[in-house]
Each structure stands twice: as structure tokens, then as C-alpha cells.
Design a protein around this motif. Structure first.
Motif, PDB file in Angstrom:
ATOM      1  N   LEU A 203       0.864  -1.275  -0.128  1.00 11.59           N
ATOM      2  CA  LEU A 203       0.131   0.067  -0.022  1.00 11.59           C
ATOM      3  C   LEU A 203       0.843   1.138  -0.072  1.00 11.59           C
ATOM      4  O   LEU A 203       0.456   2.157  -0.572  1.00 11.59           O
ATOM      5  N   GLN A 204       1.933   1.416   0.739  1.00  8.21           N
ATOM      6  CA  GLN A 204       2.848   2.265   0.887  1.00  8.21           C
ATOM      7  C   GLN A 204       3.443   2.505  -0.591  1.00  8.21           C
ATOM      8  O   GLN A 204       3.859   3.711  -0.908  1.00  8.21           O
ATOM      9  N   MET A 205       3.745   1.623  -1.148  1.00 10.83           N
ATOM     10  CA  MET A 205       4.389   1.700  -2.640  1.00 10.83           C
ATOM     11  C   MET A 205       3.165   2.243  -3.454  1.00 10.83           C
ATOM     12  O   MET A 205       3.709   2.937  -4.340  1.00 10.83           O
ATOM     13  N   ASP A 206       2.136   1.595  -3.441  1.00 11.55           N
ATOM     14  CA  ASP A 206       0.925   2.034  -4.278  1.00 11.55           C
ATOM     15  C   ASP A 206       0.590   3.516  -4.270  1.00 11.55           C
ATOM     16  O   ASP A 206       0.503   4.394  -5.145  1.00 11.55           O
ATOM     17  N   LEU A 207       0.992   4.282  -2.921  1.00  8.79           N
ATOM     18  CA  LEU A 207       0.810   5.535  -2.700  1.00  8.79           C
ATOM     19  C   LEU A 207       1.731   6.318  -3.589  1.00  8.79           C
ATOM     20  O   LEU A 207       1.480   7.176  -4.139  1.00  8.79           O
ATOM     21  N   MET A 208       3.076   5.893  -3.449  1.00 13.04           N
ATOM     22  CA  MET A 208       4.148   6.411  -4.302  1.00 13.04           C
ATOM     23  C   MET A 208       3.582   6.498  -5.998  1.00 13.04           C
ATOM     24  O   MET A 208       3.849   7.326  -6.470  1.00 13.04           O
ATOM     25  N   ARG A 209       2.846   5.298  -6.371  1.00 10.11           N
ATOM     26  CA  ARG A 209       2.656   5.267  -7.767  1.00 10.11           C
ATOM     27  C   ARG A 209       1.760   5.946  -8.115  1.00 10.11           C
ATOM     28  O   ARG A 209       1.492   6.650  -9.167  1.00 10.11           O
ATOM     29  N   TYR A 211       1.182   9.248  -7.052  1.00 14.11           N
ATOM     30  CA  TYR A 211       2.018  10.350  -7.112  1.00 14.11           C
ATOM     31  C   TYR A 211       2.835  10.293  -8.452  1.00 14.11           C
ATOM     32  O   TYR A 211       3.386  11.192  -8.849  1.00 14.11           O
ATOM     33  N   ALA A 213       5.679   8.926  -8.591  1.00 12.74           N
ATOM     34  CA  ALA A 213       6.860   9.440  -8.227  1.00 12.74           C
ATOM     35  C   ALA A 213       8.087   8.723  -8.901  1.00 12.74           C
ATOM     36  O   ALA A 213       7.667   7.707  -9.218  1.00 12.74           O
ATOM     37  N   GLN A 217      12.835   9.431  -6.075  1.00  7.45           N
ATOM     38  CA  GLN A 217      11.857   9.828  -4.779  1.00  7.45           C
ATOM     39  C   GLN A 217      11.292   8.744  -4.006  1.00  7.45           C
ATOM     40  O   GLN A 217      11.260   8.751  -2.726  1.00  7.45           O
ATOM     41  N   GLN A 221      12.036   8.839  -0.054  1.00  8.51           N
ATOM     42  CA  GLN A 221      11.125   9.244   0.655  1.00  8.51           C
ATOM     43  C   GLN A 221      10.634   7.896   1.334  1.00  8.51           C
ATOM     44  O   GLN A 221       9.797   8.101   2.314  1.00  8.51           O
ATOM     45  N   LEU A 222      10.487   6.643   0.622  1.00  7.98           N
ATOM     46  CA  LEU A 222      10.202   5.591   1.177  1.00  7.98           C
ATOM     47  C   LEU A 222      11.267   4.388   1.497  1.00  7.98           C
ATOM     48  O   LEU A 222      10.947   3.817   2.638  1.00  7.98           O
ATOM     49  N   PRO A 225      13.756   5.480   4.555  1.00 10.36           N
ATOM     50  CA  PRO A 225      13.228   5.654   5.765  1.00 10.36           C
ATOM     51  C   PRO A 225      13.039   4.142   6.437  1.00 10.36           C
ATOM     52  O   PRO A 225      13.121   3.924   7.576  1.00 10.36           O
ATOM     53  N   SER A 226      12.321   3.258   5.621  1.00 10.78           N
ATOM     54  CA  SER A 226      11.895   2.054   6.019  1.00 10.78           C
ATOM     55  C   SER A 226      12.883   1.172   6.386  1.00 10.78           C
ATOM     56  O   SER A 226      12.817   0.226   6.850  1.00 10.78           O
ATOM     57  N   SER A 304      13.037  10.044  14.174  1.00 10.44           N
ATOM     58  CA  SER A 304      12.013   9.744  13.060  1.00 10.44           C
ATOM     59  C   SER A 304      10.713   8.956  13.943  1.00 10.44           C
ATOM     60  O   SER A 304       9.805   8.215  13.177  1.00 10.44           O
TER      61      SER A 304
END
Ligand SMILES: Nc1ncnc2c1ncn2[C@@H]1O[C@H](COP(=O)(O)OP(=O)(O)OP(=O)(O)O)[C@@H](O)[C@H]1O
Ligand SMILES: [Mg+2]
Lengths: 308, 277
Positions: A203-209, A211, A213, A217, A221-222, A225-226, A304
């Protein structure tokens, strides 16, 4: 009556003992005490045969208490007693200036500098490899098996040869030792970071998709940090084995400087007390390095937003 | 006040007269190939969403509402049929950042504060820091989360996290909003409030909204069109036009007109269920 009298004061300070045991210091103290007792027993037990031999050769009478006393004061014991090691540590750390070649601090610093250099290079290499493996499909299939295979080579056994070969082509001093450290410590970093960079959930990857990105990025951004918690877990392992690598790298340097050199000199001349002092110094260094890593980890994770 | 009413009317008129299709779906079907048996998630879906429409999907759990929304968003690819978004393929539309998506789960980044989560799309789209600040503040206020800017997601309740994700989707002001059960995790009162906020936002901006919900009253209150879907494989069994007056309030839910539409949606859902067994 007497039991009450004894129980009385401890009741007035009920927390003291239980508090010591509830925290970490209580159990730690017990473990330390047990180690000391076992160590002293071991000293007597291991050194006794040598002494008994000597007594008999010299036709001397001996008693158990005399034996125990002698066993803890030998010049070249098989196992030195803790107080002998402490005395040696005192002599070679506090009684000498740090620039002296006989100061353990001097040798520790030599080892530490190549440990840190090797650690930095290994971490960098590990991260670069992981980034490549995560982003380039062919690297995933072609590189990862080699990374794993690299660690099946018994580097501890061939390190001396590596040092000698590098020495022959003009690399001496810090760099060859750091290379051994790097070789040992890039591995946990690569493995940890590959896992960490792949840890964002779909889902976190989909979010970037959504946008649209760019890969860069998504990385900053993802993915990055993870992966930070995974990175620190790896770094704690890496810094400890980096120290091992540095010490192993010092063994064949003709015993110039460093903890490894002290170990080697000690074993040439049967200076077991000196060996143990060097070993304890190395252990303390490893402990401090790992603890420092842990401290940095807590700081970074708190910044963080990790749950306390 | 009067000016606002005039402006609203004007915008509603342009939206009404344009009738430009934003999403066109024809004979769309999607089958997931899984290890055991294929899952027929969507079958023969036909649908047109015009600019300025507020379209709600309603249907039983697992009927393919999320899947349809994900196909529109180019997060999933159909196995049959065609679809266009803004006249181009979903992929091109996604690359043009045509839509904002609110997922069924909040999908916040745990290492970012609430405020910085809302700013994420703005950073990616390269807005200035002043603009980012202003927008984050505006949209967090809109979802009643003013004062929580510096908190981390784990310090918020599930419903609050979902509201952050709504603010995040609104923050870059896309013309098309895809919202997957955005208010599912909220209490009734907050839900009412956000329903009203969303309705006002929609009226004011003329955005196109595609909205998934399980709540009939919510669908009737918000929508200009309700799409009723049947259980798997998801197909459309009814499309209900639902043009309650633009100035409707939460109290309009007591009106007869409202009850009639709600009844028709319920009948549609019932009919869908009887398909199954
Ligand atoms: N990636 C996937 N792989 C396989 N099957 C999937 C996948 N995603 C969804 N499905 C299946 O497709 C069907 C439709 O799923 P979808 O998530 O669209 O339902 P939904 O209508 O959104 O349900 P809910 O209201 O519970 O959210 C479900 O039966 C689900 O099991
Ligand atoms: Mg769903």
C-alpha cells in the motif's frame, strides 16, 4: 527474635535488594561474581599440574592452600588469575603514557582506527550492493549468490596471506587491515539492507505510484526511511566483526602494533597475562562500539518518531 | 452570502452543461490468477463518470469495488475491456497526476509527522515549502485535525489516521478524487461532519468524485449517481440518479425524496444478493 532483628532493618529498606534485582544491575552483578569465582577455581585447577611437577622435582612439601596461592601468582601461568590481569591492565593502561609502544591504549587506538575505517568502507559497500540488488533485477539474480558465497571463504584463515600479498605490492599499515574488516562487515549490511529496502508494504508503494513518483523519490521518501531499523541491526553486527577483522589483520604484520600484535607477541613469549589483558581490552572495545551503535540507533529512531 | 450562492450556481451550471466524460469504462472485466482457482473480480462493467459527478459504488464486501477503483487508478490492469481516464489510458492519467486516491487503510508513513504526511505529495510534486505549510494547515483543519500537526501516526486513533490520509489526498487539489471507504472507520458524528464537509468541497470546487461506501444513507446524501454492484463477479446491477437539491443538509435525510432513493438502493442490493444463492 534474632530473625526479626535481622529482618527488621531490611524491612525498613524493602526496596533496596529487590530493586537491585528488578533492574539490570542486580543480575549482572551476580553473573560477574559467578564468573570471578569460576575463573579463580579454573586458575588453580589448570595451573596445579605445572606446580605439582615443580614441587616434586624440587622435592618440596606442599599443601593445598600453598598450591592455591602459588597458582594465582605464577609468572607464565596457563590461566592467569583475574587480579594478575587487572594488575597488567593497570600497568599497561594507567602507568604508561598513551604514546608509549607498551601502552595498551596506544595499541587499542591502532586497532580501533582500522576497525572504523574498515567499518565505514564495509557499510558503504554493503549499502551500495543492496541498493543495486533491490533496483536492478539482473543484479538480484547474479550478485546475491556471490555475496553469500564470499562469506563461505574462511577469511580468518586466509587473512594473513592477503596481508602478506598486499604488503608485497606496497599496501601496508592501515589499509590492508581495514580491507579485511570491510570484507567481513559488508555482508550483514547488504543482507539487512536488501531486506530493509524491500520492507515497505504494497500500500505504501501504491501511494507513491499514485503520485507517479520517480525511482529516486521512492528511494529517499520510502525505501530508505523504512530500511533504517534494519540498517542499525546490521551495523551492530558489522562493527563487532569489523573489530575481529582488524585484529586478525594485525596478526601477521610482524607484530608491529595493535591488539592483534600484542596477542601475537604474548603467545611467542608465553606471556599469558599480557594475552589476557589484550583480550579483555578487545572485548571492552567491542562492547563499547556496539553500545555506541545502540546509542546512535536510539537517537535516530527517536527523531524519526519510533514509539518509545 | 449572496455572492457565494451566485458563484455556486455558476459552477454547478458549467459542470452540468459540460458533461465531459472523465472516466469511460466498457465491458471491463478482471480475473485474478491465484494459485488455486482464478478469482473473477469484475465482469462486463460499463460505466461513464462525467466531470463534476459524485459517483458512489455500493455493494457487498468482496464484490470488486476496490478492484474497480484500482483499475481506474492504474494500480491494477484489466484482463478484458477498455477504460479511459480523461480521454487517455489510466497509466497516462496517473503519470499526469490526474487523481488523488484515498485508500481503504490510512497508509501513512510512520516516520513522518501528521503534517509531513500531508506534505508528502506536495514535496514529490515540487511545491515550495511555504505553499506546503499553508496547504497542510488548510486541509488538516478541514478534517478537524488542527493541532495534531506534530504528532506521529501511532499517536492517533484509526479514524484520525484515516482523516490524515484524506487531507493528504486533498492537499494537492486533484480534479478527480478516488475514495475507498474513506469514512468507514469513523464514529457517526464525525462521519456526518465530514460528509457535509466533503459535500461542500465538491459543490465549491466541482471536482469529480468516485466514492466507495457500505452506507446507504451516506451514498444517497453525497452522490449524484449511485452504482449498485452485485457480489462476485462484480457487475453493475443498477445506476441510480440521485439529484437531491444542491443545498441539502444532514436534515435532508429525513425527506421523502431521500427515503425513496435509499429504498431503491436497498432493493438493488437485495436483488444482487439473490443472484448468488
Ligand atoms: N491481488 C489479489 N489477488 C487475488 N484476488 C484478489 C486480489 N485483490 C482482490 N482480490 C479478490 O477480488 C475480489 C474483490 O476484491 P475487492 O477488494 O475489490 O472487494 P471490495 O468490494 O472492495 O470489498 P470490501 O467492501 O470488503 O472492501 C475479492 O474476492 C478478493 O478476494
Ligand atoms: Mg474494498
Amino acid at each position: 527474635m534474632t530473625t526479626e532483628a535481622i529482618a527488621g532493618p531490611s524491612k525498613s529498606t524493602p526496596g533496596l535488594l529487590s530493586r537491585a534485582f528488578a533492574g539490570r544491575s542486580g543480575p549482572l552483578a551476580v553473573v560477574c561474581l559467578a564468573i570471578f569465582v569460576l575463573w579463580y577455581l579454573g586458575t588453580v585447577w589448570l595451573n596445579a599440574p605445572l606446580l605439582i611437577d615443580r614441587y616434586e622435582r624440587e622435592g618440596q612439601d606442599w599443601s593445598i592452600t600453598g598450591l592455591a596461592g602459588d597458582a594465582m601468582a605464577m609468572e607464565r601461568p596457563i590461566l592467569p588469575a583475574p587480579h594478575q590481569v587487572v594488575e597488567e591492565l593497570n600497568k599497561s593502561i594507567l602507568q604508561r603514557s598513551v604514546t608509549s609502544k607498551r601502552s595498551l591504549i596506544y595499541h587499542a587506538w591502532v586497532t580501533l582506527s582500522s576497525t572504523l575505517l574498515g567499518f565505514a568502507m564495509g557499510t558503504l559497500l554493503g549499502i551500495v550492493l543492496a541498493v543495486g540488488i533491490v533496483h536492478v533485477n539482473t543484479l538480484d539474480r547474479s550478485l546475491l549468490p556471490w555475496v553469500i558465497a564470499s562469506q563461505t571463504i574462511p577469511i580468518l584463515a586466509i587473512a594473513p596471506m592477503v596481508i602478506v600479498v598486499l604488503g608485497n605490492i606496497g599496501f601496508t599499515g592501515l589499509v590492508p587491515k581495514a580491507l579485511i574488516s570491510m570484507y567481513l562487515c559488508f555482508f550483514p549490511v547488504t543482507i539487512g539492507m536488501v531486506k530493509g529496502l524491500r520492507s515497505p508494504d504494497p500500500l505504501q508503494m501504491d501511494l507513491m505510484r499514485t503520485y507517479s513518483a520517480s525511482k529516486v523519490q521512492v528511494f529517499w521518501q520510502l525505501r530508505w526511511p523504512s530500511s533504517v531499523p534494519f540498517l542499525f541491526a546490521s551495523l551492530k553486527v558489522a562493527i563487532a566483526i569489523s573489530l575481529v577483522g582488524a585484529i586478525v589483520g594485525e596478526l601477521p604484520t610482524g607484530a608491529q602494533a595493535g591488539i592483534g600484535a600484542r596477542l601475537l607477541v604474548g603467545s611467542y613469549y608465553g606471556q599469558t597475562v599480557q594475552i589476557w589483558a589484550a583480550l579483555l581490552t578487545a572485548a571492552a572495545m567491542a562492547g563499547m562500539l556496539v553500545a555506541a551503535m545502540g546509542g546512535i540507533e536510539r537517537l535516530v529512531l527517536r527523531r524519526s518518531g519510533a514509539r518509545p | 452570502m449572496a455572492l457565494e450562492a451566485v458563484m455556486q450556481q455558476g459552477e454547478a451550471e458549467t459542470a452540468g452543461s459540460a458533461a465531459r466524460p472523465v472516466i469511460e469504462v466498457e465491458n471491463l472485466s478482471l480475473t485474478f490468477e491465484t494459485a488455486d482457482a482464478p478469482v473473477y473480480a469484475l465482469s462486463e462493467v460499463n460505466l461513464t463518470v462525467n466531470a463534476g459527478d459524485f459517483v458512489s459504488f455500493i455493494g457487498p464486501s468482496g464484490c470488486g469495488k476496490t478492484t474497480l477503483l484500482r483499475v481506474i487508478a492504474d494500480l491494477e490492469h484489466q484482463t478484458g475491456g477498455t477504460i479511459s481516464v480523461n480521454g487517455v489510458s489510466p497509466e497516462e492519467a496517473r503519470r499526469a497526476r490526474a487523481y488523488g486516491y484515498v485508500f481503504q487503510a490510512p497508509a501513512l508513513y510512520p516516520w513522518r509527522t501528521v503534517e509531513r504526511n500531508v506534505m508528502l505529495p506536495l514535496e514529490i510534486m515540487g511545491m515550495t515549502s511555504a505553499e506546503r505549510q499553508a496547504r497542510a494547515a488548510r486541509y488538516l483543519d478541514l478534517v478537524n485535525l488542527g493541532g495534531f500537526e506534530k504528532k506521529f501516526p501511532w499517536q492517533l486513533s484509526g479514524g484520525m489516521q484515516q482523516r490524515v490520509s484524506i487531507a493528504r489526498a486533498l492537499s494537492f487539489e486533484p480534479d478527480l478524487l478516488l475514495m475507498d471507504e474513506p469514512f468507514g472507520a469513523l464514529d457517526e458524528i464525525t462521519r456526518d461532519h465530514l460528509n457535509e464537509q466533503l459535500l461542500r468541497l465538491w459543490e465549491r470546487t466541482g471536482k469529480t468524485v468516485v466514492f466507495v461506501t457500505h452506507s446507504i444513507p451516506e451514498a444517497v446524501f453525497l452522490s449524484s449517481k449511485i452504482v449498485v454492484m452485485s457480489p462476485r463477479p462484480g457487475r453493475i446491477i443498477d445506476v441510480i440518479d440521485c439529484n437531491l437539491p444542491a443545498d441539502r443538509t444532514l436534515d435532508s435525510r429525513e425527506s421523502n425524496e431521500f427515503a425513496e432513493i435509499a429504498h431503491r438502493v436497498r432493493e438493488g442490493l437485495r436483488a444482487g444478493h439473490s443472484y448468488d444463492d
